[in-house]
Design a protein around this motif. Structure first.
Motif, PDB file in Angstrom:
ATOM      1  N   THR A   2       1.032  -1.073   0.031  1.00  0.00           N
ATOM      2  CA  THR A   2      -0.003   0.027  -0.090  1.00  0.00           C
ATOM      3  C   THR A   2       0.933   1.407   0.253  1.00  0.00           C
ATOM      4  O   THR A   2       2.123   1.126   0.947  1.00  0.00           O
ATOM      5  CB  THR A   2      -0.352   0.232   1.302  1.00  0.00           C
ATOM      6  OG1 THR A   2      -1.805  -1.021   1.242  1.00  0.00           O
ATOM      7  CG2 THR A   2      -1.645   1.325   1.213  1.00  0.00           C
ATOM      8  N   ASP A  26      -1.842   4.071  -4.211  1.00  0.00           N
ATOM      9  CA  ASP A  26      -3.062   3.593  -3.643  1.00  0.00           C
ATOM     10  C   ASP A  26      -3.300   3.444  -1.560  1.00  0.00           C
ATOM     11  O   ASP A  26      -2.429   4.011  -1.370  1.00  0.00           O
ATOM     12  CB  ASP A  26      -2.463   1.591  -3.754  1.00  0.00           C
ATOM     13  CG  ASP A  26      -2.926   0.961  -3.017  1.00  0.00           C
ATOM     14  OD1 ASP A  26      -4.317   1.062  -2.494  1.00  0.00           O
ATOM     15  OD2 ASP A  26      -2.825  -0.191  -3.007  1.00  0.00           O
ATOM     16  N   HIS A  28      -5.407   3.597   1.717  1.00  0.00           N
ATOM     17  CA  HIS A  28      -6.583   2.848   3.118  1.00  0.00           C
ATOM     18  C   HIS A  28      -5.954   4.048   4.101  1.00  0.00           C
ATOM     19  O   HIS A  28      -5.220   4.171   4.333  1.00  0.00           O
ATOM     20  CB  HIS A  28      -5.831   1.524   3.278  1.00  0.00           C
ATOM     21  CG  HIS A  28      -5.532   0.473   2.658  1.00  0.00           C
ATOM     22  ND1 HIS A  28      -6.552  -0.408   2.683  1.00  0.00           N
ATOM     23  CD2 HIS A  28      -4.749   0.381   1.223  1.00  0.00           C
ATOM     24  CE1 HIS A  28      -6.654  -1.476   1.479  1.00  0.00           C
ATOM     25  NE2 HIS A  28      -5.676  -0.865   0.781  1.00  0.00           N
ATOM     26  N   THR A 225      -9.783   3.117  -0.114  1.00  0.00           N
ATOM     27  CA  THR A 225     -10.313   2.296   0.672  1.00  0.00           C
ATOM     28  C   THR A 225     -10.691   2.125   2.078  1.00  0.00           C
ATOM     29  O   THR A 225      -9.625   2.430   2.234  1.00  0.00           O
ATOM     30  CB  THR A 225      -9.151   0.806   0.719  1.00  0.00           C
ATOM     31  OG1 THR A 225      -8.686   0.521  -0.304  1.00  0.00           O
ATOM     32  CG2 THR A 225     -10.051  -0.853   1.239  1.00  0.00           C
ATOM     33  N   HIS A 248      -1.106  -3.529   9.182  1.00  0.00           N
ATOM     34  CA  HIS A 248      -0.649  -3.522   8.129  1.00  0.00           C
ATOM     35  C   HIS A 248      -0.003  -2.811   8.050  1.00  0.00           C
ATOM     36  O   HIS A 248       0.421  -1.441   8.221  1.00  0.00           O
ATOM     37  CB  HIS A 248      -2.679  -2.773   7.556  1.00  0.00           C
ATOM     38  CG  HIS A 248      -3.943  -3.344   8.691  1.00  0.00           C
ATOM     39  ND1 HIS A 248      -4.742  -4.148   7.418  1.00  0.00           N
ATOM     40  CD2 HIS A 248      -4.159  -3.346  10.188  1.00  0.00           C
ATOM     41  CE1 HIS A 248      -4.932  -4.678   8.334  1.00  0.00           C
ATOM     42  NE2 HIS A 248      -4.645  -4.283   9.436  1.00  0.00           N
ATOM     43  N   ALA A 250       2.589   0.059   5.287  1.00  0.00           N
ATOM     44  CA  ALA A 250       2.333   1.203   3.743  1.00  0.00           C
ATOM     45  C   ALA A 250       3.708   2.191   3.753  1.00  0.00           C
ATOM     46  O   ALA A 250       4.501   1.680   4.908  1.00  0.00           O
ATOM     47  CB  ALA A 250       1.417   2.166   3.784  1.00  0.00           C
TER      48      ALA A 250
END
Ligand SMILES: Cc1cc2nc3c(=O)[nH]c(=O)nc-3n(C[C@H](O)[C@H](O)[C@H](O)COP(=O)(O)OP(=O)(O)OC[C@H]3O[C@@H](n4cnc5c(N)ncnc54)[C@H](O)[C@@H]3O)c2cc1C
Length: 433
Positions: A2, A26, A28, A225, A248, A250
């Motif tokens: 991401t 991209d 999130h 997202t 997560h 990135a």
């Protein structure tokens, strides 16, 4: 991997995510609550009569000088959800109304006719006010101590009378900045007066949402997202963010959470978190059995309640009290009794009407207290952690804690993060003057 993770779905997070995604990145977004919008939201409440109502988390208004917020509306495709009003109504107890609106003269003289006609100020007050406005014009860029002194210090220095301070300066500035004049850094007072009253003849126009705030800010973001009901519990520059025990990752992270949340999430940042004290706002929602006014809104002089907004055919009014610390200690019924008593002094029909339902919302942490000396402590978007960027109305946005300040901070963080990602974007729109 991401490109970017944004933490927090208030206006700062929404604007950072929208800006970054416009570069084709991209993105999130993780938000604790089940909806976006943060403090600028609306929700359904059950009322004592068994019905439910969707109410805003307090009336949220903007001025036309909020150019970045208006830009965000365009990007989200919701600009039609806000209506601009060209007239303010200063109401005295007893119901006498003075109108503030643009006249024939060009800026910065466009309010001259309105001030001359105003009944709530004496002629001497109006002349003194004119001198202070001129001083703002002249001192705005020259004076170096505006972040160190309070607005009240400055007003006294300029010989503003108690009547003028109470009925004009306090009425306008406490609503805009949400701290009393004796705690407000003069720089913020200057900015509101300059951008809203002097710089151009239309920047004072007040934008009021025509739809619930959740419709403005709660729509699903395109090209981002979203992860709602997703509280970020930990942050690590290498591992990323941890939500429900899952990490997560990135390339870059934008934190758009309030100062007290960031202090828990990334305590190692060299920020004086304790300097950011909260200031409260109280909202009072009243539904009457009949219309009590035909006015769209009004600012009420000499009383605790500062504003009313007509939210539905004169039968549903929302009252707002900024810097409402005294009300935090009051019981719901005490607040309602005070509000109804005061409102009846301005709108006589209130005395005849029956309150069908009522709701009081106390927001103890509505905004930070914009005190002298705080500006230098507001952090910039870049941090000591290379891949972490900061947004939020409390960061160094160049504005006080407002929706415009939040969006500015989001755009600034997006500019810094996109540069770090090697895809530099420019989003921040300069102030009108
Ligand atoms: C009662 C009231 C009236 C106001 N009136 C006005 C007005 O008329 N005009 C105006 O311009 N401004 C007004 N404001 C101020 C304005 O609402 C705020 O300045 C602005 O909305 C702040 O946006 P933000 O994104 O910086 O913060 P927030 O809106 O607080 O957003 C932060 C988000 O982060 C989320 N979050 C926190 N921790 C985590 C975590 N660990 N993981 C994931 N998500 C997390 C929160 O749930 C929240 O959604 C008002 C505020 C209040 C409270």
């Amino acid at each position: 991997m991401t490109d970017a993770i944004v933490i927090g779905g208030g206006l700062a997070g929404l604007s950072a995510a929208t800006a970054l995604s416009s570069l084709g990145l991209d993105v999130h977004l993780f938000e604790s609550k089940p909806f976006l919008g943060g403090r600028a939201t609306s929700y359904s409440i059950p009322l004592a009569d068994g019905t439910t109502e969707e109410i805003d988390n307090c009336q949220h208004i903007l001025l036309k000088c909020c150019v970045n917020l208006i830009d965000l509306y365009r990007r989200l495709g919701v600009e039609d959800g806000v209506e601009f009003h060209k007239e303010f109504y200063f109401m005295e107890p007893g119901g006498r109304v003075s109108h503030l609106k643009r006249g024939m003269l060009p800026a910065p003289l466009h309010f001259t006719e309105s001030f001359f006609a105003a009944t709530y100020l004496t002629l001497a007050d109006k002349i003194t006010l004119g001198r202070a406005m001129l001083a703002i014009f002249l001192e705005r860029k020259r004076r170096m101590d505006l972040d160190q002194i309070t607005m009240l210090d400055w007003l006294r220095e300029k010989g503003q009378t108690p009547n003028l301070i109470e009925r004009f300066w306090r009425q306008v500035l406490v609503s805009a900045i949400n701290v009393e004049l004796d705690q407000m850094a003069a720089s913020h007072g200057f900015q509101v007066m300059w951008l809203g009253f002097l710089a151009a003849s239309d920047t004072y126009e007040m934008g009021i949402p025509k739809v619930p705030l959740a419709k403005l800010y709660g729509a699903t973001l395109k090209h981002v997202t979203g992860h709602e009901k997703a509280t970020v519990e930990q942050f690590d520059p290498e591992r990323g963010i941890c939500v429900d025990g899952v990490w997560h990752q990135a390339k870059a992270y934008v934190s758009a959470v309030p100062a007290d949340r960031l202090a828990k999430l990334v305590p190692q940042l060299p920020i004086e978190f304790g300097a950011f004290e909260a200031s409260s706002i109280t909202g009072i929602h009243l539904w009457f059995d009949r219309p009590v006014t035909a006015m769209p809104h009004g600012t009420l002089l000499d009383r605790s309640i500062q504003w009313f907004y007509n939210k539905g055919e004169g039968k549903y009014l929302m009252l707002v009290v900024s810097a409402s610390d005294a009300m935090l200690k009051m019981q719901r019924q005490e607040i309602l009794d005070l509000a109804l008593g005061e409102l009846g002094e301005f709108l006589p029909a209130v005395k005849e009407a029956r309150v069908v339902k009522a709701h009081v919302v106390k927001e103890p942490k509505a905004t930070f207290r914009a005190k002298p000396g705080l500006e230098a402590k507001r952090p910039e978007a870049r941090t000591s952690i290379a891949n972490l960027f900061l947004a939020g109305d409390w960061t160094r946005s160049g504005w006080p804690a407002t929706m415009e300040g939040a969006v500015r901070s989001g755009y600034k963080a997006a500019e810094a993060a996109s540069t770090y990602l090697g895809r530099p974007g420019r989003f921040l729109i300069p102030d009108v003057a």
